[in-house]
Design an enzyme around this catalytic site. Structure first.
Site, PDB file in Angstrom:
ATOM      1  N   SER A   1     -21.885  36.439 -31.404  1.00 16.69           N
ATOM      2  CA  SER A   1     -22.197  35.278 -30.576  1.00 16.69           C
ATOM      3  C   SER A   1     -22.888  34.196 -31.406  1.00 16.69           C
ATOM      4  O   SER A   1     -22.595  33.005 -31.253  1.00 16.69           O
ATOM      5  CB  SER A   1     -23.088  35.692 -29.401  1.00 16.69           C
ATOM      6  OG  SER A   1     -22.416  36.641 -28.604  1.00 16.69           O
TER       7      SER A   1
ATOM      8  N   HIS B   1     -16.374  41.191 -27.246  1.00  9.56           N
ATOM      9  CA  HIS B   1     -16.912  41.802 -26.020  1.00  9.56           C
ATOM     10  C   HIS B   1     -15.781  42.041 -25.011  1.00  9.56           C
ATOM     11  O   HIS B   1     -15.722  43.102 -24.382  1.00  9.56           O
ATOM     12  CB  HIS B   1     -17.936  40.862 -25.353  1.00  9.56           C
ATOM     13  CG  HIS B   1     -19.163  40.599 -26.166  1.00  9.56           C
ATOM     14  ND1 HIS B   1     -19.623  39.336 -26.439  1.00  9.56           N
ATOM     15  CD2 HIS B   1     -20.047  41.454 -26.754  1.00  9.56           C
ATOM     16  CE1 HIS B   1     -20.740  39.404 -27.153  1.00  9.56           C
ATOM     17  NE2 HIS B   1     -21.013  40.683 -27.374  1.00  9.56           N
TER      18      HIS B   1
ATOM     19  N   LYS C   1     -36.826  34.574 -24.986  1.00  6.92           N
ATOM     20  CA  LYS C   1     -35.725  33.899 -25.681  1.00  6.92           C
ATOM     21  C   LYS C   1     -35.092  32.845 -24.782  1.00  6.92           C
ATOM     22  O   LYS C   1     -34.706  33.168 -23.646  1.00  6.92           O
ATOM     23  CB  LYS C   1     -34.644  34.933 -26.021  1.00  6.92           C
ATOM     24  CG  LYS C   1     -34.601  35.355 -27.463  1.00  6.92           C
ATOM     25  CD  LYS C   1     -33.337  36.163 -27.665  1.00  6.92           C
ATOM     26  CE  LYS C   1     -33.088  36.659 -29.038  1.00  6.92           C
ATOM     27  NZ  LYS C   1     -31.938  37.569 -29.066  1.00  6.92           N
TER      28      LYS C   1
ATOM     29  N   ARG D   1     -19.037  47.553 -34.569  1.00  7.98           N
ATOM     30  CA  ARG D   1     -18.226  46.721 -35.460  1.00  7.98           C
ATOM     31  C   ARG D   1     -18.282  47.207 -36.902  1.00  7.98           C
ATOM     32  O   ARG D   1     -17.322  47.092 -37.642  1.00  7.98           O
ATOM     33  CB  ARG D   1     -18.712  45.264 -35.421  1.00  7.98           C
ATOM     34  CG  ARG D   1     -18.390  44.558 -34.124  1.00  7.98           C
ATOM     35  CD  ARG D   1     -19.165  43.276 -34.010  1.00  7.98           C
ATOM     36  NE  ARG D   1     -20.598  43.554 -34.018  1.00  7.98           N
ATOM     37  CZ  ARG D   1     -21.548  42.634 -34.012  1.00  7.98           C
ATOM     38  NH1 ARG D   1     -21.211  41.373 -34.034  1.00  7.98           N
ATOM     39  NH2 ARG D   1     -22.816  42.992 -34.004  1.00  7.98           N
TER      40      ARG D   1
HETATM   41  N1  COA Z   1     -17.730  42.203 -30.505  1.00  2.00           N
HETATM   42  C1  COA Z   1     -18.332  41.067 -30.904  1.00  2.00           C
HETATM   43  N2  COA Z   1     -19.660  40.922 -30.979  1.00  2.00           N
HETATM   44  C2  COA Z   1     -20.430  41.961 -30.618  1.00  2.00           C
HETATM   45  C3  COA Z   1     -19.873  43.170 -30.177  1.00  2.00           C
HETATM   46  C4  COA Z   1     -18.452  43.262 -30.138  1.00  2.00           C
HETATM   47  N3  COA Z   1     -17.834  44.377 -29.752  1.00  2.00           N
HETATM   48  N4  COA Z   1     -20.879  44.011 -29.895  1.00  2.00           N
HETATM   49  C5  COA Z   1     -22.034  43.361 -30.150  1.00  2.00           C
HETATM   50  N5  COA Z   1     -21.762  42.121 -30.589  1.00  2.00           N
HETATM   51  C6  COA Z   1     -22.751  41.118 -31.050  1.00  2.00           C
HETATM   52  C7  COA Z   1     -23.321  40.247 -29.981  1.00  2.00           C
HETATM   53  O1  COA Z   1     -22.530  39.083 -29.796  1.00  2.00           O
HETATM   54  C8  COA Z   1     -24.667  39.895 -30.549  1.00  2.00           C
HETATM   55  O2  COA Z   1     -24.511  38.877 -31.496  1.00  2.00           O
HETATM   56  P1  COA Z   1     -25.691  37.896 -31.883  1.00  2.00           P
HETATM   57  O3  COA Z   1     -26.797  38.752 -32.436  1.00  2.00           O
HETATM   58  O4  COA Z   1     -25.046  37.031 -32.869  1.00  2.00           O
HETATM   59  O5  COA Z   1     -26.075  37.200 -30.612  1.00  2.00           O
HETATM   60  C9  COA Z   1     -25.079  41.139 -31.320  1.00  2.00           C
HETATM   61  O6  COA Z   1     -23.881  41.817 -31.580  1.00  2.00           O
HETATM   62  C10 COA Z   1     -26.062  41.990 -30.596  1.00  2.00           C
HETATM   63  O7  COA Z   1     -25.452  42.544 -29.449  1.00  2.00           O
HETATM   64  P2  COA Z   1     -26.093  42.662 -27.998  1.00  2.00           P
HETATM   65  O8  COA Z   1     -25.374  43.781 -27.360  1.00  2.00           O
HETATM   66  O9  COA Z   1     -26.112  41.386 -27.276  1.00  2.00           O
HETATM   67  O10 COA Z   1     -27.609  42.953 -28.189  1.00  2.00           O
HETATM   68  P3  COA Z   1     -28.359  44.210 -28.651  1.00  2.00           P
HETATM   69  O11 COA Z   1     -27.627  44.963 -29.685  1.00  2.00           O
HETATM   70  O12 COA Z   1     -29.675  43.649 -28.984  1.00  2.00           O
HETATM   71  O13 COA Z   1     -28.488  45.193 -27.408  1.00  2.00           O
HETATM   72  C11 COA Z   1     -29.302  45.810 -25.234  1.00  2.00           C
HETATM   73  C12 COA Z   1     -28.603  44.759 -26.113  1.00  2.00           C
HETATM   74  C13 COA Z   1     -29.301  45.254 -23.858  1.00  2.00           C
HETATM   75  C14 COA Z   1     -28.538  47.114 -25.254  1.00  2.00           C
HETATM   76  C15 COA Z   1     -30.715  46.067 -25.811  1.00  2.00           C
HETATM   77  O14 COA Z   1     -31.286  44.852 -26.232  1.00  2.00           O
HETATM   78  C16 COA Z   1     -31.619  46.680 -24.756  1.00  2.00           C
HETATM   79  O15 COA Z   1     -31.522  47.846 -24.441  1.00  2.00           O
HETATM   80  N6  COA Z   1     -32.522  45.854 -24.179  1.00  2.00           N
HETATM   81  C17 COA Z   1     -33.450  46.269 -23.095  1.00  2.00           C
HETATM   82  C18 COA Z   1     -34.805  46.703 -23.638  1.00  2.00           C
HETATM   83  C19 COA Z   1     -34.803  48.188 -23.971  1.00  2.00           C
HETATM   84  O16 COA Z   1     -34.487  49.033 -23.186  1.00  2.00           O
HETATM   85  N7  COA Z   1     -35.202  48.472 -25.208  1.00  2.00           N
HETATM   86  C20 COA Z   1     -35.213  49.837 -25.709  1.00  2.00           C
HETATM   87  C21 COA Z   1     -33.877  50.196 -26.313  1.00  2.00           C
HETATM   88  S1  COA Z   1     -33.839  51.842 -26.907  1.00  2.00           S
END
Ligand code: COA
Length: 160
Positions: free
Chosen positions: A130, A18, A42, A91
């Site tokens: 994570s 990140h 969560k 990734r």
């Molecule tokens: N390097 C290392 N790890 C990374 C990374 C990077 N560059 N990018 C992502 N990751 C990992 C994270 O650590 C996390 O790991 P984990 O699953 O082991 O905890 C995983 O990838 C998921 O990433 P994260 O970005 O935290 O969550 P997400 O992909 O679920 O997306 C939001 C987060 C906020 C963008 C998404 O959940 C969201 O939009 N939520 C709001 C609700 C919404 O609008 N929903 C409709 C979406 S269209």
């Protein structure tokens, strides 16, 4: 016009993967908000408050970066705050498939033509997540090469 970018995620905890995305995005935009998504369903390893504070501390060297939190729909938060770009890290192909779908859905929901911008992860960080960091740390493994020293210390404290 100020070019405001957003990097949203769970950040439980923020990893070197990140941080690499944050540093590169901060160099591309006037300002970068790193926002922790609040998911009431969560219970995290770190609380949302702790995650936001950790992000503030590990990005202290980047003056145009600040930490925030949001709940609900990402697109609502984006539209309300006028972000011009939403940055995502890629990734691998699994990330791509999820991100592709989310980006297309969000494109329908953004009001100002906000772009989703993808940055390829640093190859040194492509295996980091994570969850893996937490699993390795909770079983006594060394995560000091995967996260900022401050994060490593906070994880150690929690695990104890
Ligand atoms: N390097 C290392 N790890 C990374 C990374 C990077 N560059 N990018 C992502 N990751 C990992 C994270 O650590 C996390 O790991 P984990 O699953 O082991 O905890 C995983 O990838 C998921 O990433 P994260 O970005 O935290 O969550 P997400 O992909 O679920 O997306 C939001 C987060 C906020 C963008 C998404 O959940 C969201 O939009 N939520 C709001 C609700 C919404 O609008 N929903 C409709 C979406 S269209």
């Amino acid at each position: 016009m100020e070019r405001k970018a957003l990097y949203a995620g769970s950040f439980d905890p923020v990893t070197n993967g990140h941080l690499n995305i944050i540093e590169r995005a901060a160099a591309m935009y006037d300002s970068l908000t790193v926002a922790v998504v609040v998911n009431p369903q969560k219970t995290g390893f770190f609380s949302v408050d702790e995650r936001v504070r950790i992000i503030q501390e590990v990005t202290e060297h980047l003056p145009n970066v600040h930490a925030d939190r949001f709940s609900g729909l990402l697109a609502d938060y984006v539209n309300e705050n006028g972000f011009t770009a939403v940055v995502r890290g890629l990734r691998d192909t699994a990330d791509f498939l999820n991100e592709f779908q989310m980006a297309q859905m969000n494109a329908l929901l953004y009001t100002e033509g906000t772009e989703t911008v993808f940055l390829m992860t640093d190859p040194a960080c492509s295996f980091i997540s994570s969850s893996l960091v937490k699993e390795v740390a909770s079983l006594g493994g060394d995560v000091s090469r995967l996260v900022h020293p401050l994060v490593a210390a906070k994880i150690k404290e929690k695990v104890r």
